[in-house]
Design an enzyme around this catalytic site. Structure first.
Site, PDB file in Angstrom:
ATOM      1  N   ASP A  20       7.479 -41.366 -29.720  1.00 22.01           N
ATOM      2  CA  ASP A  20       6.475 -42.396 -29.959  1.00 22.01           C
ATOM      3  C   ASP A  20       6.616 -43.420 -28.832  1.00 22.01           C
ATOM      4  OD1 ASP A  20       5.021 -44.597 -30.701  1.00 22.01           O
ATOM      5  OD2 ASP A  20       5.714 -44.638 -32.781  1.00 22.01           O
ATOM      6  N   CYS A  45       5.227 -52.656 -40.356  1.00 22.48           N
ATOM      7  CA  CYS A  45       5.032 -51.207 -40.572  1.00 22.48           C
ATOM      8  C   CYS A  45       6.326 -50.442 -40.309  1.00 22.48           C
ATOM      9  CB  CYS A  45       3.916 -50.642 -39.687  1.00 22.48           C
ATOM     10  SG  CYS A  45       2.317 -51.340 -40.058  1.00 22.48           S
ATOM     11  N   LYS A  87      -2.202 -51.612 -26.822  1.00 25.06           N
ATOM     12  CA  LYS A  87      -0.939 -52.311 -26.506  1.00 25.06           C
ATOM     13  C   LYS A  87      -0.697 -52.291 -24.999  1.00 25.06           C
ATOM     14  CE  LYS A  87       1.206 -50.771 -30.818  1.00 25.06           C
ATOM     15  NZ  LYS A  87       1.013 -51.825 -31.787  1.00 25.06           N
ATOM     16  N   HIS A 107       8.113 -46.601 -36.776  1.00 29.32           N
ATOM     17  CA  HIS A 107       6.900 -47.230 -37.304  1.00 29.32           C
ATOM     18  C   HIS A 107       6.281 -46.261 -38.315  1.00 29.32           C
ATOM     19  CE1 HIS A 107       2.624 -48.495 -37.145  1.00 29.32           C
ATOM     20  NE2 HIS A 107       3.039 -49.637 -36.647  1.00 29.32           N
ATOM     21  N   GLN A 121       5.398 -48.486 -27.843  1.00 28.23           N
ATOM     22  CA  GLN A 121       6.006 -49.693 -27.283  1.00 28.23           C
ATOM     23  C   GLN A 121       6.684 -49.376 -25.955  1.00 28.23           C
ATOM     24  OE1 GLN A 121       5.648 -52.729 -28.682  1.00 28.23           O
ATOM     25  NE2 GLN A 121       4.822 -52.089 -30.654  1.00 28.23           N
TER      26      GLN A 121
HETATM   27  N1  PLP Z   1       4.370 -46.761 -33.179  1.00 33.89           N
HETATM   28  C1  PLP Z   1       4.844 -47.967 -32.853  1.00 33.89           C
HETATM   29  C2  PLP Z   1       6.273 -48.103 -32.399  1.00 33.89           C
HETATM   30  C3  PLP Z   1       4.011 -49.073 -32.949  1.00 33.89           C
HETATM   31  O1  PLP Z   1       4.502 -50.296 -32.614  1.00 33.89           O
HETATM   32  C4  PLP Z   1       2.674 -48.906 -33.372  1.00 33.89           C
HETATM   33  C5  PLP Z   1       1.784 -50.076 -33.523  1.00 33.89           C
HETATM   34  O2  PLP Z   1       2.219 -51.149 -33.883  1.00 33.89           O
HETATM   35  C6  PLP Z   1       2.232 -47.615 -33.673  1.00 33.89           C
HETATM   36  C7  PLP Z   1       3.107 -46.573 -33.577  1.00 33.89           C
HETATM   37  C8  PLP Z   1       0.833 -47.361 -34.130  1.00 33.89           C
HETATM   38  O3  PLP Z   1      -0.090 -47.601 -33.108  1.00 33.89           O
HETATM   39  P1  PLP Z   1      -1.643 -47.626 -33.448  1.00 33.89           P
HETATM   40  O4  PLP Z   1      -1.824 -48.529 -34.627  1.00 33.89           O
HETATM   41  O5  PLP Z   1      -2.273 -48.162 -32.219  1.00 33.89           O
HETATM   42  O6  PLP Z   1      -2.053 -46.234 -33.734  1.00 33.89           O
END
Ligand code: PLP
Length: 406
Positions: A199, A364, A225, A122, A202
């Site tokens: 990360d 993203c 999430k 992401h 998810q």
């Molecule tokens: N990493 C992953 C795999 C994500 O799916 C997301 C959000 O969609 C993020 C990072 C970023 O999370 P946040 O926008 O809550 O900081």
């Protein structure tokens, strides 16, 4: 027993209609809905228990501080972290990864040093590293997924060189649902002295996590999430790494003493938590984690595995639907495009008319979109309250979209 109808009743929004149809909420990968206990905790905190934390000596401040600080232990328990002092609160994964980039990576990396990333990351786990590339000449090394969307851990391990300073990798793709064997990567990386950031935005939603077993150095989660409020989150930082980190944001709460010509810092984790935090958001996140732990992460994972298998069968049965990725180990997240070139946005608009909420766009994940050779997909992402009947509703709505555009 996992009683999904009983669980659904805990989420008031799931009872509403959208466009005259019962809501079928399949946009959990973007943000999950909140159970009543979380909503009640937020109302209770603002109605009866609110004050700033850490600073006051009055009753309400102490009460709010106790409730807020209790969440640190809950996050540690949720993630299997050995010590709650290894948990830094923040506003979500984006902030958590940016903190690692600024506080840990930036001071210790030089031109030519390498960071290994997967092509599935992401932007939150890409752009902070691009900052280091732009500002310090750090080299980003990308590891591809195979034709099924799976990531071979050995490929990541093989990419390690004496210049590798960090591996930053997702545990679960927000686009394909692919689950990465982060433990295998961490085991090999540790032998070579390379820290690993996972990360978990998810991953932590869909499977039990134990950072000690995984052996990672950083593990980032995002509260919204995890059925908690937006603006809440946390990152696990292994103690040794925490000791290597310089402060991130400067301000109140993260200091020991400040004078005109000197400053000294609080001990970690407070050292990395400047200013008034998301007090109520964090308290709400704690309640959401309790909710998930009460259901049991193994039970949630088993329920979602059933959804994943059924959705795979139904969606791959539509020969005009191109489902991206079918890794053998995946969470219930499905990205697809449609033959007949209906744009992802058009498909999602038709689904919305049927009350089905999905996401359309690049999610993203620019490098992954390039790898897949698409500019956008539709994504249906499932959570702990979704049902097989909702998969049938999704398929009916897709059939309608296909009739219109196909
Ligand atoms: N990493 C992953 C795999 C994500 O799916 C997301 C959000 O969609 C993020 C990072 C970023 O999370 P946040 O926008 O809550 O900081």
């Amino acid at each position: 027993m996992y009683d999904v109808e009983k669980i659904r009743a805990d989420f008031p929004i799931l009872a509403r209609e959208v466009n005259g149809k019962p809501l079928t909420y399949l946009d959990n990968g973007a943000s999950a809905q909140k159970p009543q206990v979380v909503i009640d905790a937020i109302t209770q905190a603002y109605s009866h228990e609110y004050a700033n934390v850490h600073r006051g000596l009055h009753y309400l401040s102490n009460l709010a501080t106790d409730k807020y600080e209790a969440v640190r232990g809950k996050v540690a328990r949720f993630l299997g972290a050995p010590d709650e002092d290894e948990i830094v609160f923040n506003s979500g994964t984006t902030e958590g990864i940016n903190m690692v980039a600024y506080s840990w990576a930036m001071p210790r990396m030089q031109a030519g040093d390498e960071i290994i990333l997967s092509v599935m990351e992401h932007h939150a786990n890409i752009v902070p590293w691009h900052f280091l590339r732009e500002r310090q000449g750090v080299v980003l090394k990308w590891v591809d997924v195979d034709a099924t969307g799976a990531l071979d851990p050995q490929k990541v391990i093989d990419a390690i060189t004496p210049k590798t300073k960090l591996i930053a990798i997702t545990q679960c793709s927000n686009v394909l649902g692919t689950v990465v064997d982060v433990k295998a990567i961490c085991d090999a990386a540790r032998e070579k002295g390379v820290p690993v950031l996972v990360d978990g935005s998810q991953g932590a939603v869909h499977m039990p996590v134990n950072v000690k077993e995984i052996g990672c150095d950083f593990y980032a989660i995002t509260g919204h999430k995890l059925y908690g409020p937006s603006g809440s989150g946390a990152i696990y930082v292994r103690k040794e790494r925490m000791a290597e980190m310089r402060p991130f944001l400067g301000g109140g709460d993260m200091i020991r003493e400040v004078s005109k010509d000197a400053v000294s810092y609080a001990d970690p984790p407070m050292k990395f938590e400047a200013g008034t935090p998301g007090i109520v958001q964090t308290i709400g996140m704690g309640v959401a984690l309790d909710y998930m732990m009460d259901l049991g992460m193994e039970n949630i994972a088993a329920h979602e595995a059933g959804l994943c298998a059924y959705a795979t069968e139904r969606l791959t049965g539509l020969n005009w639907l191109n489902v991206q990725g079918n890794a053998s180990h995946k969470a219930a997240i499905f990205s697809f495009t449609m033959n007949g070139a209906a744009h992802a946005h058009d498909i999602s608009t038709i689904l919305d008319k049927k009350g089905v909420a999905v996401r359309a766009g690049h999610h993203c994940a620019g490098p992954l979109m390039d790898h897949l050779g698409v500019s956008a997909t539709c994504r249906a992402s499932f959570g702990l309250y979704n049902t097989k009947a909702e998969i049938d509703t999704l398929v009916e709505a897709l059939e309608l979209a296909h009739e219109l555009f196909g």
